[in-house]
Design a protein around this motif. Structure first.
Motif, PDB file in Angstrom:
ATOM      1  N   UNK A 128       0.839  -1.207   0.000  1.00 28.46           N
ATOM      2  CA  UNK A 128       0.000   0.000   0.000  1.00 28.46           C
ATOM      3  C   UNK A 128       0.870   1.253   0.000  1.00 28.46           C
ATOM      4  N   UNK A 129       1.872   1.285   0.875  1.00 25.96           N
ATOM      5  CA  UNK A 129       2.761   2.442   0.934  1.00 25.96           C
ATOM      6  C   UNK A 129       3.540   2.631  -0.358  1.00 25.96           C
ATOM      7  N   UNK A 130       4.047   1.542  -0.894  1.00 28.81           N
ATOM      8  CA  UNK A 130       4.818   1.591  -2.130  1.00 28.81           C
ATOM      9  C   UNK A 130       3.950   2.122  -3.272  1.00 28.81           C
ATOM     10  N   UNK A 131       2.747   1.577  -3.407  1.00 32.37           N
ATOM     11  CA  UNK A 131       1.861   2.003  -4.486  1.00 32.37           C
ATOM     12  C   UNK A 131       1.327   3.416  -4.264  1.00 32.37           C
ATOM     13  N   UNK A 132       1.203   3.826  -3.020  1.00 30.76           N
ATOM     14  CA  UNK A 132       0.764   5.182  -2.720  1.00 30.76           C
ATOM     15  C   UNK A 132       1.765   6.199  -3.267  1.00 30.76           C
ATOM     16  N   UNK A 133       3.025   5.841  -3.284  1.00 28.62           N
ATOM     17  CA  UNK A 133       4.050   6.732  -3.828  1.00 28.62           C
ATOM     18  C   UNK A 133       4.315   6.483  -5.313  1.00 28.62           C
ATOM     19  N   UNK A 134       4.383   5.213  -5.718  1.00 27.21           N
ATOM     20  CA  UNK A 134       4.802   4.894  -7.080  1.00 27.21           C
ATOM     21  C   UNK A 134       3.730   5.171  -8.129  1.00 27.21           C
ATOM     22  N   UNK A 137       3.618   8.858  -9.017  1.00 29.83           N
ATOM     23  CA  UNK A 137       4.847   9.195  -9.737  1.00 29.83           C
ATOM     24  C   UNK A 137       4.770   8.696 -11.175  1.00 29.83           C
ATOM     25  N   UNK A 138       4.248   7.486 -11.380  1.00 30.64           N
ATOM     26  CA  UNK A 138       4.120   6.942 -12.728  1.00 30.64           C
ATOM     27  C   UNK A 138       3.079   7.711 -13.532  1.00 30.64           C
ATOM     28  N   UNK A 149       8.715  13.164 -17.300  1.00 31.51           N
ATOM     29  CA  UNK A 149       7.734  12.093 -17.104  1.00 31.51           C
ATOM     30  C   UNK A 149       8.473  10.766 -16.952  1.00 31.51           C
ATOM     31  N   UNK A 150       7.877   9.885 -16.181  1.00 33.99           N
ATOM     32  CA  UNK A 150       8.456   8.556 -16.011  1.00 33.99           C
ATOM     33  C   UNK A 150       8.129   7.731 -17.256  1.00 33.99           C
ATOM     34  N   UNK A 151       9.133   7.151 -17.886  1.00 32.74           N
ATOM     35  CA  UNK A 151       8.850   6.317 -19.059  1.00 32.74           C
ATOM     36  C   UNK A 151       8.000   5.105 -18.673  1.00 32.74           C
ATOM     37  N   UNK A 152       7.169   4.641 -19.580  1.00 34.77           N
ATOM     38  CA  UNK A 152       6.284   3.508 -19.264  1.00 34.77           C
ATOM     39  C   UNK A 152       7.043   2.265 -18.824  1.00 34.77           C
ATOM     40  N   UNK A 153       8.207   2.002 -19.391  1.00 38.70           N
ATOM     41  CA  UNK A 153       8.939   0.798 -19.005  1.00 38.70           C
ATOM     42  C   UNK A 153       9.451   0.905 -17.574  1.00 38.70           C
ATOM     43  N   UNK A 155       7.802   2.634 -15.176  1.00 43.40           N
ATOM     44  CA  UNK A 155       6.590   2.464 -14.369  1.00 43.40           C
ATOM     45  C   UNK A 155       6.221   0.984 -14.264  1.00 43.40           C
ATOM     46  N   UNK A 156       6.329   0.263 -15.380  1.00 41.42           N
ATOM     47  CA  UNK A 156       6.047  -1.181 -15.356  1.00 41.42           C
ATOM     48  C   UNK A 156       7.030  -1.925 -14.483  1.00 41.42           C
TER      49      UNK A 156
END
Length: 184
Positions: A128-134, A137-138, A149-153, A155-156
């Protein structure tokens, strides 16, 4: 159509009349009644949506058994535990089947389940914490300040890293050691 409306009105009147008669006769004893029925006070009404809910105390029932006579209780219990040397009926009715005949394994099963549940909560909090930040950002929430911007690769990869971190955290259960049990 008028005939249908009249029938509906008559049915409604008859139903209201029966309801009122039933309600008035429900709790009033008559002189011809031979037995008096007393009831305990009704339970407190359920809280309305606007009032705060009161916690309801609950208990969990665990049953340990090994025979045919234990199988109904194993099925009805919140947690049914069958001993490994028991009958097939008991093993089929139970939620947990212990492979050995030792009652100490019941304590170990509870300990393993508590540690597993604790690890699940840790994994949930981490993800939850990781996804709350990531995820923001993505999605580019930092664009107004960084103009990058964060590239899609990337973010994946970050999402895959989230899943890998949860799996690695779960592997900590491999370090489980049985509790010391005395007197059994």
């Amino acid at each position: 159509k008028n005939m249908d409306k009249n029938m509906d009105k008559n049915m409604d009147k008859n139903m209201d009349k029966r309801y009122k008669e039933n309600k008035s006769n429900h709790n009033t004893p008559t002189s011809s009644s031979k037995a008096t029925v007393t009831t305990s006070p009704s339970p407190s009404p359920s809280p309305s949506p606007s009032s705060p809910a009161t916690p309801i105390p609950t208990r969990v029932v665990a049953m340990v058994g090994d025979g045919v006579n234990d199988s109904p209780a194993l099925m009805e219990a919140d947690v049914g535990i069958a001993i490994g040397a028991g009958t097939d009926v008991a093993m089929e009715a139970a939620d947990i089947v212990l492979m050995r005949d030792s009652l100490a394994d019941v304590i170990i099963a509870f300990d393993v389940s508590a540690k597993t549940f604790r690890q699940i909560l840790i994994n949930f909090a981490w993800a939850y914490g990781y996804n709350l930040l990531a995820v923001p950002a993505a999605a580019g929430v930092f664009w107004p300040w960084t103009h990058r911007a964060m590239p899609p690769w990337v973010a994946g990869g970050a999402m895959a890293l989230s899943s890998v971190s949860v799996v690695v955290s779960s592997l900590m259960l491999r370090r489980y050691r049985k509790p010391e049990i005395e007197g059994i």
